[in-house]
Scaffold this active site. Structure first.
Site, short mmCIF file in Angstrom:
data_model
loop_
_atom_site.label_atom_id
_atom_site.label_comp_id
_atom_site.label_asym_id
_atom_site.label_seq_id
_atom_site.Cartn_x
_atom_site.Cartn_y
_atom_site.Cartn_z
N ASN A 154 1.85 4.99 -11.82
CA ASN A 154 0.50 4.86 -12.38
C ASN A 154 -0.58 4.71 -11.31
O ASN A 154 -1.74 5.02 -11.56
CB ASN A 154 0.47 3.65 -13.33
CG ASN A 154 -0.93 3.22 -13.67
OD1 ASN A 154 -1.64 3.91 -14.40
ND2 ASN A 154 -1.37 2.08 -13.13
N ASP B 210 0.87 -1.17 0.00
CA ASP B 210 0.00 0.00 0.00
C ASP B 210 0.91 1.21 0.00
O ASP B 210 1.61 1.48 0.98
CB ASP B 210 -0.90 0.00 1.24
CG ASP B 210 -1.90 1.15 1.23
OD1 ASP B 210 -1.65 2.15 0.52
OD2 ASP B 210 -2.93 1.05 1.92
N LYS C 231 -4.16 15.49 -10.06
CA LYS C 231 -3.52 15.20 -11.35
C LYS C 231 -2.82 16.44 -11.91
O LYS C 231 -1.79 16.33 -12.57
CB LYS C 231 -4.57 14.67 -12.35
CG LYS C 231 -5.08 13.27 -11.97
CD LYS C 231 -3.93 12.28 -11.83
CE LYS C 231 -4.40 10.85 -11.69
NZ LYS C 231 -3.26 9.91 -11.59
N TYR D 106 -9.71 15.32 -7.21
CA TYR D 106 -9.06 14.35 -8.10
C TYR D 106 -8.33 15.11 -9.22
O TYR D 106 -7.16 14.88 -9.49
CB TYR D 106 -10.09 13.38 -8.69
CG TYR D 106 -9.52 12.55 -9.81
CD1 TYR D 106 -8.62 11.52 -9.54
CD2 TYR D 106 -9.86 12.80 -11.14
CE1 TYR D 106 -8.07 10.77 -10.58
CE2 TYR D 106 -9.32 12.06 -12.18
CZ TYR D 106 -8.43 11.04 -11.89
OH TYR D 106 -7.88 10.31 -12.91
#
Length: 257
Positions: free
Chosen positions: A94, A67, A162, A158
């Site tokens: 990723n 994790d 990014k 989110y």
């Protein structure tokens, strides 16, 4: 397009790669593509069974369940690769989570958890891998999203996580250029994956979202993980010698709308 013959021009023999989020979707496709090009790949993720299913696709893939939000995980990942192969040439950041979080429902714990996985974990992994990447004149490929540079109402944090990845990509590229380490990012559009289900949406809602996403994409469909993995492979190719600090959007034209 997925056969070994497709990768003959990219030779990663003798090189070692770390791919996070390798248990499904883009991560699984990337691990397989890198292995087919000759790399030895360490697939990292939380679910051992999912990682094993990826490793079953190619003998060049080893697995390391972890994790990445655990503070000790990044060091453990890099150690697992260097103990096996003595080097790290490619780091593919990723792993990440999608979270629907309207402003009215935004809570500190959810923001912290999202950034821990999407921003902090790849940063620490890159930091720990750096001495090995320097030695190998290696490369980092970060996976962003078309929403790293487009607004996403209802999932602003989110999108912001990014956007952070894209800015890290540009800044690290400049910082590491004198040492010969290249850093680029891919920004995929909606891609077939388990992310929506993992975000807790019921199956009917997932189908609805997928349909709506496909309708918005100029090329008329969602992407396949392998279509994105091909570009991770190109960015990781040691032959791609003069490209750094770039964010390449692979989204069927969605960013143009």
């Amino acid at each position: 397009m997925t056969g070994p013959e497709h990768h003959q021009h990219i030779d990663l023999n003798g090189r070692a790669a770390i791919v996070t989020g390798a248990g499904s979707g883009i991560g699984r496709a990337t691990a397989i593509a890198l292995a087919r090009a000759g790399a030895r790949v360490l697939g990292v993720g939380r679910r051992r069974e999912a990682l094993q299913a990826t490793a079953d696709q190619h003998p060049g893939i080893a697995v390391h369940p972890a994790d990445l939000r655990d503070p000790d995980a990044p060091a453990g990942v890099v150690e697992a690769a260097t103990e096996r192969w003595g080097r790290v040439d490619v780091l593919v950041n990723n792993a990440g989570a999608t979270a629907m979080m309207p402003l009215a429902e935004t809570g500190a714990d959810r923001v912290t958890a999202l950034f821990a996985l999407n921003v902090t974990a790849p940063s620490l992994l890159a930091a720990v891998a750096l001495p090995h990447l320097r030695e190998a004149s290696g490369t980092i490929v970060n996976v962003s999203s078309t929403y790293g540079h487009r607004p996403l109402p209802g999932a602003a944090h989110y999108a912001a996580s990014k956007a952070a990845i894209e800015q890290l990509t540009r800044s690290w590229a400049l910082e590491l250029a004198p040492e010969g380490v290249r850093v680029n990012a891919l920004a995929p559009g909606p891609t077939e994956s388990e992310a929506l289900s993992a975000a807790g949406l019921p199956e009917a809602a997932v189908a609805q979202v997928k349909e709506a996403e496909a309708a918005r994409v100029p090329l008329g469909r969602r992407g396949e993980p392998d279509e994105v993995a091909q570009w991770v492979l190109r960015l990781a190719d040691p032959g791609t010698t003069w490209l750094t600090g770039q964010v390449l959007t692979i989204d069927g034209g969605l960013e143009l709308t």
